[in-house]
Design a protein around this motif. Structure first.
Motif, mmCIF file in Angstrom:
data_model
loop_
_atom_site.group_PDB
_atom_site.id
_atom_site.type_symbol
_atom_site.label_atom_id
_atom_site.label_comp_id
_atom_site.label_asym_id
_atom_site.label_seq_id
_atom_site.Cartn_x
_atom_site.Cartn_y
_atom_site.Cartn_z
ATOM 1 N N PRO A 287 -46.643 17.222 -12.397
ATOM 2 C CA PRO A 287 -47.956 16.657 -12.035
ATOM 3 C C PRO A 287 -47.825 15.632 -10.915
ATOM 4 O O PRO A 287 -46.755 15.054 -10.680
ATOM 5 N N SER A 288 -48.917 15.402 -10.240
ATOM 6 C CA SER A 288 -48.933 14.419 -9.159
ATOM 7 C C SER A 288 -48.933 13.003 -9.736
ATOM 8 O O SER A 288 -49.688 12.718 -10.674
ATOM 9 N N PRO A 293 -51.029 12.934 -15.986
ATOM 10 C CA PRO A 293 -51.710 13.330 -17.218
ATOM 11 C C PRO A 293 -51.926 12.132 -18.138
ATOM 12 O O PRO A 293 -51.195 11.140 -18.090
ATOM 13 N N ARG A 297 -46.804 11.863 -20.166
ATOM 14 C CA ARG A 297 -46.869 12.481 -18.850
ATOM 15 C C ARG A 297 -46.138 13.822 -18.788
ATOM 16 O O ARG A 297 -46.354 14.601 -17.868
ATOM 17 N N THR A 300 -47.780 18.342 -20.082
ATOM 18 C CA THR A 300 -48.265 19.548 -19.411
ATOM 19 C C THR A 300 -47.162 20.571 -19.185
ATOM 20 O O THR A 300 -47.449 21.720 -18.830
#
Length: 342
Positions: A287-288, A293, A297, A300
């Motif tokens: 994720p960025s 998230p 984190r 995902t």
């Protein structure tokens, strides 16, 4: 690995460090890149703390904060119990000599216009009381020999040295101020494998001789296992697992740590090289850090994720029977030995 002379009180300690940077606004409307989010680490005298994780996880930003090259947005840093960000003038100058750095690229970190002697003695221009002027030439020769070079190399220039020799000069320069802590930011990643081993052994020998502590940053798990007393695994700005190196490597508790370790090649007794544990292949993209998230984190990409992982940030929890082995996971892995050395 030398036995660390560990004191009860951490020499360098960070608690709750946060750091973000302004970036172009994303599709969600956020314009802050969250590089560090409530990071806790500590380093004791004479020990090596390894920082591992994928590129972009925050390792180098954490190093820059510890070196006071970046100011954190929140949290605290303590060095010998003192907040270095509160120091000024002579007190700040005295602190800076106690924490030094070895850079990743030995070709870019040395000024090609300066000789080895000039490079090593350069820190004494700012810290003139460390070595008297009349003693500096002798001290340069001592430092060159300490890192495995010849005293006669003092008059040579960086382009006359190999990559491994240049990194030795960088190490000598870091030692010139007699530091208590050296931050090593990927110090062997730009070197050939055989040269890597030589530089790692040099760092280990110097630690045994001088009692210096290292913060050793690397994406190479095998290298960290060789040099580190303790390890902290970072993912997207957070430390997700930490503890004694052998404990973390032999029985990882966080799914991300397990996935990283499953990718490390291993040899089996017949020499076939096929002895790796079952490879854990993660799905999805990282994720960025601009739009991380909620909750955990890593959720995902995690095969164990449940609703709780999205709802709450997991707290550090010790492994059963191992109070120093912490994992920030709602559903930690059961203790197993499938990553132990063969």
């Amino acid at each position: 690995m030398p036995e660390a002379m560990v004191a009860d009180q951490p020499l360098l300690e960070a608690r709750g460090l946060t750091k973000s940077f302004r970036v172009p606004r994303s599709a969600s409307g956020s314009n802050r890149l969250h590089a560090l989010d409530k990071v806790d680490i500590s380093v004791r005298r004479g020990e090596t703390l390894g920082l591992v994780g994928e590129s972009g996880c925050g390792k180098s930003t954490l190093a820059r904060v510890l070196l006071m090259l970046e100011r954190p947005d929140g949290g605290t840093v303590r060095f010998d119990g003192v907040d270095p960000f509160g120091l000024r003038g002579k007190e700040l100058l005295a602190w800076r000599r106690r924490v030094q750095m070895v850079f990743q690229d030995p070709f870019a970190s040395l000024n090609p216009r300066l000789s080895a002697a000039d490079l090593i003695s350069e820190p004494w221009r700012s810290h003139s009381d460390v070595v008297p002027v009349r003693e500096r030439a002798r001290r340069v020769r001592e430092l060159l020999e300490m890192v495995g070079l010849r005293a006669t190399d003092a008059d040579r220039y960086p382009q006359e040295f190999s990559g491994g020799q240049r990194q030795r000069i960088g190490i000598a320069r870091a030692l010139a101020l007699n530091p208590d802590v050296i931050v090593c930011d990927e110090p062997v990643s730009a070197l050939d494998l055989s040269v890597q081993a030589q530089v790692l052994n040099l760092l280990t020998d110097l630690q045994a001789e001088l009692g210096v502590a290292y913060v050793f940053i690397s994406h190479d798990l095998s290298v960290v296992r060789h040099v580190a007393d303790r390890v902290a695994v970072m993912y997207l700005g957070r430390v997700v697992e930490s503890g004694p190196t052998e404990q973390v490597y032999s029985s990882p508790r966080h799914p991300y740590t397990a996935a990283l370790l499953s990718a490390v090649p291993r040899l089996v007794p017949d020499g076939s090289g096929s002895g790796a544990a079952q490879r854990i292949v993660l799905s999805g993209e990282v994720p960025s850090p601009v739009d991380p998230p909620s909750g955990c984190r890593f959720r995902t990409r995690c095969w164990k994720a449940e609703d709780i992982c999205a709802e709450a940030v997991p707290a550090d929890a010790p492994a059963p029977g191992h109070e120093q082995h912490l994992a920030a996971c709602h559903l930690p892995l059961a203790p197993v030995g499938w990553f132990a050395r063969t």
